[in-house]
Write a protein that holds these residues in place. Structure first.
Motif, PDB file in Angstrom:
ATOM      1  N   ALA A   3       0.822  -1.208   0.000  1.00 19.12           N
ATOM      2  CA  ALA A   3       0.000   0.000   0.000  1.00 19.12           C
ATOM      3  C   ALA A   3       0.855   1.257   0.000  1.00 19.12           C
ATOM      4  O   ALA A   3       0.516   2.242  -0.640  1.00 19.12           O
ATOM      5  CB  ALA A   3      -0.936   0.007   1.209  1.00 19.12           C
ATOM      6  N   ALA A   4       1.975   1.248   0.709  1.00 21.99           N
ATOM      7  CA  ALA A   4       2.807   2.443   0.825  1.00 21.99           C
ATOM      8  C   ALA A   4       3.800   2.571  -0.320  1.00 21.99           C
ATOM      9  O   ALA A   4       4.248   3.669  -0.621  1.00 21.99           O
ATOM     10  CB  ALA A   4       3.553   2.423   2.154  1.00 21.99           C
ATOM     11  N   GLY A   5       4.162   1.479  -0.952  1.00 29.58           N
ATOM     12  CA  GLY A   5       5.195   1.482  -1.985  1.00 29.58           C
ATOM     13  C   GLY A   5       5.031   2.519  -3.082  1.00 29.58           C
ATOM     14  O   GLY A   5       5.968   3.232  -3.399  1.00 29.58           O
ATOM     15  N   PRO A   6       3.849   2.658  -3.682  1.00 28.75           N
ATOM     16  CA  PRO A   6       3.710   3.600  -4.790  1.00 28.75           C
ATOM     17  C   PRO A   6       3.567   5.069  -4.368  1.00 28.75           C
ATOM     18  O   PRO A   6       3.576   5.950  -5.214  1.00 28.75           O
ATOM     19  CB  PRO A   6       2.438   3.146  -5.502  1.00 28.75           C
ATOM     20  CG  PRO A   6       1.800   2.119  -4.670  1.00 28.75           C
ATOM     21  CD  PRO A   6       2.713   1.776  -3.551  1.00 28.75           C
ATOM     22  N   LEU A   7       3.451   5.346  -3.090  1.00 30.87           N
ATOM     23  CA  LEU A   7       3.261   6.723  -2.644  1.00 30.87           C
ATOM     24  C   LEU A   7       4.569   7.497  -2.700  1.00 30.87           C
ATOM     25  O   LEU A   7       5.619   6.989  -2.301  1.00 30.87           O
ATOM     26  CB  LEU A   7       2.713   6.750  -1.212  1.00 30.87           C
ATOM     27  CG  LEU A   7       1.355   6.111  -1.013  1.00 30.87           C
ATOM     28  CD1 LEU A   7       0.997   6.083   0.462  1.00 30.87           C
ATOM     29  CD2 LEU A   7       0.286   6.853  -1.796  1.00 30.87           C
TER      30      LEU A   7
END
Length: 59
Positions: A3-7
């Motif tokens: 969930a955090a990877g592409p932010l």
């Protein structure tokens, strides 16, 4: 992590290798008890990992 990877501006630090081996999760590392229960590490082990987390996070 997914969930955090592409932010943007979010750093993901994978500490799984410090918690478990390829086959099992150790109950004790060195002389430190790792797990408080089935899902939570002890505060003592978390403090022992803090310098490694700081280094991995670039702090």
């Amino acid at each position: 992590m997914l969930a955090a990877g592409p932010l943007p501006d979010v750093r993901v630090v994978d500490m799984n290798d410090a918690l478990c081996g390829k086959q099992t999760c150790a109950a004790v590392v060195g002389n430190i008890i790792v797990w408080r229960d089935y899902h939570h590490m002890t505060a003592t082990y978390a403090l022992a990992l803090a310098p490694y987390l700081a280094k991995a996070a670039g702090l």
